[in-house]
Motif scaffolding. Structure first.
Motif, mmCIF file in Angstrom:
data_model
loop_
_atom_site.group_PDB
_atom_site.id
_atom_site.type_symbol
_atom_site.label_atom_id
_atom_site.label_comp_id
_atom_site.label_asym_id
_atom_site.label_seq_id
_atom_site.Cartn_x
_atom_site.Cartn_y
_atom_site.Cartn_z
ATOM 1 N N TYR A 64 24.693 40.044 -1.986
ATOM 2 C CA TYR A 64 25.169 40.861 -3.100
ATOM 3 C C TYR A 64 26.433 41.632 -2.725
ATOM 4 C CZ TYR A 64 25.369 45.145 -5.902
ATOM 5 O OH TYR A 64 25.791 46.198 -6.654
ATOM 6 N N LEU A 65 26.496 42.137 -1.502
ATOM 7 C CA LEU A 65 27.659 42.903 -1.047
ATOM 8 C C LEU A 65 28.821 42.013 -0.636
ATOM 9 C CD1 LEU A 65 25.848 45.665 1.063
ATOM 10 C CD2 LEU A 65 26.865 45.917 -1.215
ATOM 11 N N GLY A 66 28.624 40.720 -0.699
ATOM 12 C CA GLY A 66 29.695 39.805 -0.375
ATOM 13 C C GLY A 66 29.947 39.640 1.110
ATOM 14 N N ILE A 67 28.948 39.929 1.929
ATOM 15 C CA ILE A 67 29.085 39.777 3.381
ATOM 16 C C ILE A 67 28.738 38.335 3.733
ATOM 17 C CG2 ILE A 67 28.274 40.600 5.626
ATOM 18 C CD1 ILE A 67 27.546 43.251 4.216
ATOM 19 N N LYS A 68 29.717 37.603 4.186
ATOM 20 C CA LYS A 68 29.551 36.173 4.425
ATOM 21 C C LYS A 68 28.887 35.910 5.770
ATOM 22 C CE LYS A 68 33.579 34.966 1.618
ATOM 23 N NZ LYS A 68 34.896 34.275 1.588
ATOM 24 N N PRO A 69 28.182 34.781 5.879
ATOM 25 C CA PRO A 69 27.582 34.402 7.166
ATOM 26 C C PRO A 69 28.667 34.265 8.236
ATOM 27 C CG PRO A 69 26.692 33.065 5.388
ATOM 28 C CD PRO A 69 27.836 33.828 4.809
ATOM 29 N N SER A 70 28.267 34.501 9.473
ATOM 30 C CA SER A 70 29.188 34.403 10.594
ATOM 31 C C SER A 70 29.169 32.982 11.147
ATOM 32 C CB SER A 70 28.794 35.394 11.687
ATOM 33 O OG SER A 70 29.584 35.218 12.838
ATOM 34 N N PRO A 71 30.341 32.404 11.411
ATOM 35 C CA PRO A 71 30.366 31.020 11.914
ATOM 36 C C PRO A 71 29.754 30.863 13.297
ATOM 37 C CG PRO A 71 32.558 32.020 11.965
ATOM 38 C CD PRO A 71 31.681 32.955 11.210
ATOM 39 N N ASP A 72 29.701 31.953 14.064
ATOM 40 C CA ASP A 72 29.131 31.852 15.408
ATOM 41 C C ASP A 72 27.682 32.306 15.476
ATOM 42 O OD1 ASP A 72 29.608 34.501 14.929
ATOM 43 O OD2 ASP A 72 30.451 34.943 16.904
ATOM 44 N N ALA A 73 27.071 32.614 14.313
ATOM 45 C CA ALA A 73 25.672 33.057 14.298
ATOM 46 C C ALA A 73 24.758 31.844 14.348
ATOM 47 C CB ALA A 73 25.384 33.881 13.051
ATOM 48 N N PRO A 74 23.609 31.950 15.029
ATOM 49 C CA PRO A 74 22.679 30.810 15.118
ATOM 50 C C PRO A 74 22.060 30.494 13.770
ATOM 51 C CG PRO A 74 21.683 32.790 16.035
ATOM 52 C CD PRO A 74 23.110 33.137 15.765
ATOM 53 N N MET A 75 21.671 29.242 13.584
ATOM 54 C CA MET A 75 21.038 28.809 12.345
ATOM 55 C C MET A 75 19.519 28.760 12.468
ATOM 56 S SD MET A 75 23.612 28.592 10.454
ATOM 57 C CE MET A 75 22.893 27.888 8.990
ATOM 58 N N THR A 76 19.012 28.774 13.695
ATOM 59 C CA THR A 76 17.568 28.826 13.920
ATOM 60 C C THR A 76 17.309 29.700 15.136
ATOM 61 O OG1 THR A 76 17.606 26.869 15.337
ATOM 62 C CG2 THR A 76 17.167 26.527 12.984
ATOM 63 N N PRO A 77 16.103 30.317 15.218
ATOM 64 C CA PRO A 77 15.771 31.062 16.427
ATOM 65 C C PRO A 77 15.770 30.148 17.643
ATOM 66 C CG PRO A 77 14.222 31.539 14.650
ATOM 67 C CD PRO A 77 15.031 30.361 14.219
ATOM 68 N N SER A 78 16.108 30.709 18.798
ATOM 69 C CA SER A 78 16.129 29.885 20.004
ATOM 70 C C SER A 78 14.723 29.492 20.449
ATOM 71 C CB SER A 78 16.835 30.633 21.142
ATOM 72 O OG SER A 78 16.156 31.846 21.427
ATOM 73 N N LYS A 79 13.727 30.283 20.041
ATOM 74 C CA LYS A 79 12.332 29.982 20.368
ATOM 75 C C LYS A 79 11.520 30.008 19.078
ATOM 76 C CE LYS A 79 12.539 32.172 24.944
ATOM 77 N NZ LYS A 79 11.960 33.232 25.802
ATOM 78 N N PRO A 80 11.523 28.924 18.334
ATOM 79 C CA PRO A 80 10.803 28.909 17.052
ATOM 80 C C PRO A 80 9.318 29.191 17.231
ATOM 81 C CG PRO A 80 12.246 26.999 17.263
ATOM 82 C CD PRO A 80 12.185 27.646 18.616
#
Length: 685
Positions: free
Chosen positions: A562-578
């Motif tokens: 809603y605030l228009g804060i876009k995802p970060s390109p260097d942020a992970p897409m899944t937890p490292s330990k699902p």
């Protein structure tokens, strides 16, 4: 001396006396006319002019974007002038007819119109038909004057913040009370000239002094973010929250803050009430639990212990700690939530695992004096100063009587009592670079003409940790969400930091088995925080990671979009330990919500459906009068948009972007007995 001379002297003396008298008279007249003229004129007017008060309209209460949360609407009040009624000789007749028109007991009407008073209000907020009937009757000494009443167009939305007013439009709770002076305005009046016999003079002068409308109070609250929080609370109370399995908590609260300014963007809690009909609710529903209720925070408090240990360099991220499954203090064992312990781990892993013995070790290294220094620096045991009445200061264990065992339990969030607003304010200090800020609810106060009278100012209380310590802890808390017990708050594409918490409830000085206060506090983006969110769920047999983390996750995701804060390109897409059973579907793209205000139901549904959104309808009426999220808001594609066809604005029901999962933290058992703890297992998440 000749008689002529004596006569002239007498005439001269008489002339001087008369002149002196005239001078004194002129001076006195000038003093009365110039010095006391205004006051005497006022007294004269008061003796033969009688004023009928004209109530001012209270100023609006708005959210940070100008959306109206409280407003005044016109109404009418029937008044009486008892002296004029007595003079008419028609007291019984007037009382009888007024009782019929207003549907009130005859005895009550008679008592009012025969009072020894200049003016009395017979009935406030009468409907238009009754007001017209009173005017048509043209009773001597009875009239109708303009009045106003308070209306809250969004019903229960932000009710605990806004508060409500009484029958005389006086603020009773919330912002209505704390900002009553600014909101209430200045009354006006209609002045009518009467004779000495108390009867209105024929063709008498009428003077009108218009009322001055109250100022507008604009809050820091964002209506949409508040609605996101309210939506999650409704799910919880319906037993529909993640892993709730149909079980509803006793109460819950969700707080959203801008950690960089201290501005509250949402302060939602349940049970709640509708301020339009506050008398119909139990007084307990009006209690602001986020500000007035204390609780033992559990593992969310480990954020503070970690901040103090890092700041004082008692630990380093790469340092190691061995967890055998317990920590012995004064002959008592404080056990880890994981049977057998975590073994060798770094201090970062201690945080990721919410390892109780590791945090006890941090507290022991700090010592009682240093630990209490940080308790007080972060604002615990004292009021935050938030603009809400009845704020609780929380309760800290007596420092002079505290032992090493007390220090051990305090280090993991037990023993001490805090409020939700205290904890969120303290965590925001960790997130924003180390500054403790005063939490604020008022963005600005504007005059009726739009001039800003009181602007918003960030209020720094003190620095509690350095910027470097803040940066380091943000990275560690991000690892808690990515790798550790906070994985249920993970957001694909966003860097989220946070900590779970579970504390067993205390009743009559003893812990209650199987009933917890589950919580989660987090902030995002972790590298440059824009939002800090705390959820506290009271009275559930579940842990914070299972119940509260998904709530924060949902509110944070919708708020970031809603605030228009876009995802970060260097942020992970899944937890490292699902976690087992915790699967993440592909991330949906953001989509802009089209505005459908003013459209018919069919047109609105067609517009939203074509844009790829689902539609939820509330209220009745021919056209859309409100929508949440508002037009141009950026949210997940395929989300649900609430459209309102009536006067009451509802709470949105935006879709979750993945299914609820089963409980994690399966190894957690129970909290154990009352302190001192003996072989007790304290939940770590």
């Amino acid at each position: 001396m000749s008689p002529l001379v004596r006569m002239r002297k007498r005439i001269a003396f008489l002339f001087l006396c008369v002149s002196a008298f005239l001078v004194v008279l002129i001076v006195r007249l000038a003093f009365v006319q110039l010095g006391q003229g205004a006051e005497l004129t006022k007294k004269a007017d008061e003796s033969h002019f009688r004023g009928v008060p004209v109530a001012p309209k209270r100023g609006n209460i708005e959210d940070c974007n100008g959306n109206i949360l409280a407003m005044s609407v016109s109404s009418e009040t029937v008044y009486a002038i008892p002296a004029e009624i007595r003079q008419s000789g028609r007291t019984a007749e007037i009382a009888q007819k007024l009782a019929q028109i207003l549907n009130k007991p005859l005895a009550d009407i008679t008592r009012l119109i025969t009072k020894r008073a200049a003016l009395v209000y017979v009935q406030k907020r009468v409907d238009s038909q009754a007001a017209a009937a009173v005017r048509a009757a043209n009773f001597p000494g009875v009239g109708v004057t303009e009045d106003s009443r308070r209306y809250y167009p969004n019903g229960s939305l932000a009710a605990h913040i806004i508060g409500f007013t009484g029958i005389d439009n006086q603020g009773l709770e919330g912002i209505e009370l704390t900002r009553d002076k600014a909101l209430k305005g200045t009354p006006g009046s209609v002045q009518v000239e009467f004779g000495a016999n108390g009867v209105e003079l024929p063709q008498a002068d009428r003077l009108y002094f218009p009322p001055k409308q109250g100022d507008t109070v604009r809050l820091t609250i964002d209506k949409n973010i508040q609605a996101f929080a309210d939506r999650e609370l409704q799910k919880l109370m319906a037993g529909q929250g993640a892993n709730m399995n149909g079980q509803a908590p006793k109460n819950a609260s969700i707080l959203v803050m801008d950690p960089n300014t201290g501005a509250l963007l949402a302060l939602a809690m349940t049970p709640t009430f509708d301020p339009n009909h506050y008398q119909d609710y139990d007084p307990s529903a009006r209690r602001n639990i986020a500000v007035q209720n204390g609780y033992e925070p559990g593992s969310t408090f480990k954020i503070i212990t970690l901040a103090a240990a890092l700041q004082e360099k008692k630990i380093t991220p790469e340092g190691h700690f061995f967890d055998p499954g317990y920590y012995s203090v004064l002959g008592k064992n404080v056990r880890c939530w994981k049977a057998g312990g975590h073994g060798d781990e770094t201090w970062v892993q201690v945080a990721e695992n919410s390892c109780n013995p590791g945090f006890v070790e941090m507290g022991q290294r700090l010592g009682i004096n240093e630990f209490y220094k940080y308790l007080q620096a972060f604002g615990f045991g004292q009021k935050t100063g938030i603009e809400m009445s009845g704020e609780a200061p929380g309760i800290l264990a007596n420092k002079k009587k505290a032992t090493a065992l007390d220090l051990a339990t305090m280090s993991i969030g037990q023993t001490n009592n805090v409020t939700a607003i205290q904890l969120l304010t303290a965590v925001s200090a960790v997130a924003n670079g180390g500054l403790l800020l005063k939490p604020q609810l008022v963005k600005e106060i504007d005059s009726p003409s739009g001039q800003v009278l009181v602007p918003f100012q960030r209020q720094v209380v003190r620095r509690v940790i350095s910027e470097s310590t803040s940066k380091l802890e943000r990275e560690i808390l991000e690892a808690v969400v990515t790798n550790g017990t906070g994985r249920r708050a993970f957001l694909p594409g966003y860097r989220v930091a946070g900590k779970t918490g579970t504390a067993q409830k205390v009743v009559n000085g003893a812990y209650v088995q199987g009933e917890y206060v589950a919580s989660f506090v987090g902030f995002a983006p972790a590298d440059h925080p824009r939002l800090a969110v705390l959820a506290v769920v009271d009275g559930v047999p579940f842990f914070g990671g299972a119940v509260a983390a998904p709530v924060v996750q949902s509110v944070m995701l919708d708020s970031l979009k809603y605030l228009g804060i876009k995802p970060s390109p260097d942020a992970p897409m899944t937890p490292s330990k699902p976690m087992p059973g915790l699967e993440f579907p592909p991330v949906k793209k953001a989509a802009s919500v089209p505005s459908v205000l003013g459209l018919s139901l069919a047109e609105a549904q067609k517009t939203l459906t074509q844009a790829g959104f689902q539609v939820d309808v509330k209220g009745q009426g021919p056209n859309v009068v409100d929508q949440i999220p508002h037009g141009d808001a950026s949210v997940e594609a395929g989300s649900t948009v609430l459209i309102d066809l009536g006067q009451e604005a509802g709470v949105p029901s935006l879709g979750r972007w993945w299914a609820d999962e089963d409980e994690d933290v399966a190894a957690i058992r129970s909290l154990g007995a009352r302190v001192p703890l003996t072989a007790a297992r304290v939940p770590g998440s």
